[in-house]
Design a protein around this motif. Structure first.
Motif, PDB file in Angstrom:
ATOM      1  N   MET A   1       0.853  -1.186   0.000  1.00  0.00           N
ATOM      2  CA  MET A   1       0.000   0.000   0.000  1.00  0.00           C
ATOM      3  C   MET A   1       0.892   1.240   0.000  1.00  0.00           C
ATOM      4  O   MET A   1       1.868   1.313   0.725  1.00  0.00           O
ATOM      5  N   VAL A   2       0.515   2.210  -0.784  1.00  0.00           N
ATOM      6  CA  VAL A   2       1.288   3.438  -0.922  1.00  0.00           C
ATOM      7  C   VAL A   2       0.772   4.460   0.082  1.00  0.00           C
ATOM      8  O   VAL A   2      -0.435   4.660   0.212  1.00  0.00           O
ATOM      9  N   ASN A   3       1.685   5.104   0.810  1.00  0.00           N
ATOM     10  CA  ASN A   3       1.224   6.132   1.755  1.00  0.00           C
ATOM     11  C   ASN A   3       0.902   7.408   0.995  1.00  0.00           C
ATOM     12  O   ASN A   3       1.236   7.578  -0.171  1.00  0.00           O
ATOM     13  N   ARG A   4       0.259   8.319   1.674  1.00  0.00           N
ATOM     14  CA  ARG A   4      -0.238   9.545   1.052  1.00  0.00           C
ATOM     15  C   ARG A   4       0.890  10.376   0.431  1.00  0.00           C
ATOM     16  O   ARG A   4       0.770  10.904  -0.665  1.00  0.00           O
ATOM     17  N   HIS A   5       1.991  10.505   1.151  1.00  0.00           N
ATOM     18  CA  HIS A   5       3.106  11.314   0.664  1.00  0.00           C
ATOM     19  C   HIS A   5       3.679  10.726  -0.629  1.00  0.00           C
ATOM     20  O   HIS A   5       3.900  11.450  -1.606  1.00  0.00           O
ATOM     21  N   ASP A   6       3.910   9.408  -0.625  1.00  0.00           N
ATOM     22  CA  ASP A   6       4.446   8.755  -1.825  1.00  0.00           C
ATOM     23  C   ASP A   6       3.470   8.827  -2.988  1.00  0.00           C
ATOM     24  O   ASP A   6       3.873   9.015  -4.142  1.00  0.00           O
ATOM     25  N   ALA A   7       2.190   8.708  -2.700  1.00  0.00           N
ATOM     26  CA  ALA A   7       1.179   8.786  -3.755  1.00  0.00           C
ATOM     27  C   ALA A   7       1.169  10.174  -4.385  1.00  0.00           C
ATOM     28  O   ALA A   7       1.112  10.311  -5.609  1.00  0.00           O
ATOM     29  N   ALA A   8       1.250  11.214  -3.562  1.00  0.00           N
ATOM     30  CA  ALA A   8       1.271  12.588  -4.081  1.00  0.00           C
ATOM     31  C   ALA A   8       2.523  12.814  -4.921  1.00  0.00           C
ATOM     32  O   ALA A   8       2.468  13.442  -5.990  1.00  0.00           O
ATOM     33  N   LYS A   9       3.650  12.289  -4.457  1.00  0.00           N
ATOM     34  CA  LYS A   9       4.909  12.437  -5.191  1.00  0.00           C
ATOM     35  C   LYS A   9       4.814  11.750  -6.555  1.00  0.00           C
ATOM     36  O   LYS A   9       5.203  12.321  -7.578  1.00  0.00           O
ATOM     37  N   ARG A  10       4.267  10.544  -6.564  1.00  0.00           N
ATOM     38  CA  ARG A  10       4.117   9.805  -7.821  1.00  0.00           C
ATOM     39  C   ARG A  10       3.134  10.507  -8.751  1.00  0.00           C
ATOM     40  O   ARG A  10       3.338  10.557  -9.966  1.00  0.00           O
ATOM     41  N   PHE A  11       2.071  11.073  -8.173  1.00  0.00           N
ATOM     42  CA  PHE A  11       1.083  11.784  -8.979  1.00  0.00           C
ATOM     43  C   PHE A  11       1.718  12.968  -9.692  1.00  0.00           C
ATOM     44  O   PHE A  11       1.541  13.176 -10.887  1.00  0.00           O
ATOM     45  N   HIS A  12       2.497  13.753  -8.957  1.00  0.00           N
ATOM     46  CA  HIS A  12       3.078  14.963  -9.522  1.00  0.00           C
ATOM     47  C   HIS A  12       4.254  14.678 -10.460  1.00  0.00           C
ATOM     48  O   HIS A  12       4.636  15.543 -11.241  1.00  0.00           O
ATOM     49  N   SER A  13       4.800  13.473 -10.404  1.00  0.00           N
ATOM     50  CA  SER A  13       5.901  13.148 -11.309  1.00  0.00           C
ATOM     51  C   SER A  13       5.402  12.849 -12.720  1.00  0.00           C
ATOM     52  O   SER A  13       6.167  12.867 -13.674  1.00  0.00           O
ATOM     53  N   GLY A  14       4.087  12.587 -12.863  1.00  0.00           N
ATOM     54  CA  GLY A  14       3.502  12.338 -14.176  1.00  0.00           C
ATOM     55  C   GLY A  14       3.870  10.972 -14.712  1.00  0.00           C
ATOM     56  O   GLY A  14       4.228  10.063 -13.976  1.00  0.00           O
TER      57      GLY A  14
END
Length: 104
Positions: A1-14
């Motif tokens: 499971m991906v934590n919120r911080h990692d998910a946001a980072k992955r989202f913004h990396s495109g």
């Protein structure tokens, strides 16, 4: 499971990371609506004491706060046009009070 911080980072990396993140996510467990009728959401501001009393009344009946508030609103509106629906428990209480009046 991906934590919120990692998910946001992955989202913004495109890139494909977002699609992978969505594909690998577990479906959200949403509450089941208590009615099939379409509803409108409205915000109501209540004093804390009033809300606590409503919450306690809802818990005593085994229903949600919103459901109880909706029932009270519907009962109030029905009373305005004299189409009120009365619960059997209320009818029984009224009849019992008439059968055994208390001395004033």
């Amino acid at each position: 499971m991906v934590n919120r911080h990692d998910a946001a980072k992955r989202f913004h990396s495109g890139g494909d990371d977002l699609a992978d993140l969505i594909d690998n996510a577990r479906p959200a467990e949403l509450p089941t609506p208590d009615t099939d009728v379409p509803m409108v959401s409205r915000s109501v501001r209540l004093p804390v004491d009033t809300y606590d009393r409503v919450r306690a009344a809802a818990e005593a009946r085994g229903i949600g706060v919103t459901t109880l508030m909706r029932q009270w609103i519907e009962a109030g509106l029905a009373d305005l046009d004299e189409s009120a629906t009365v619960s059997l428990a209320d009818v029984r209480r009224a009849l019992a009070a008439l059968a055994h009046p208390t001395a004033a």
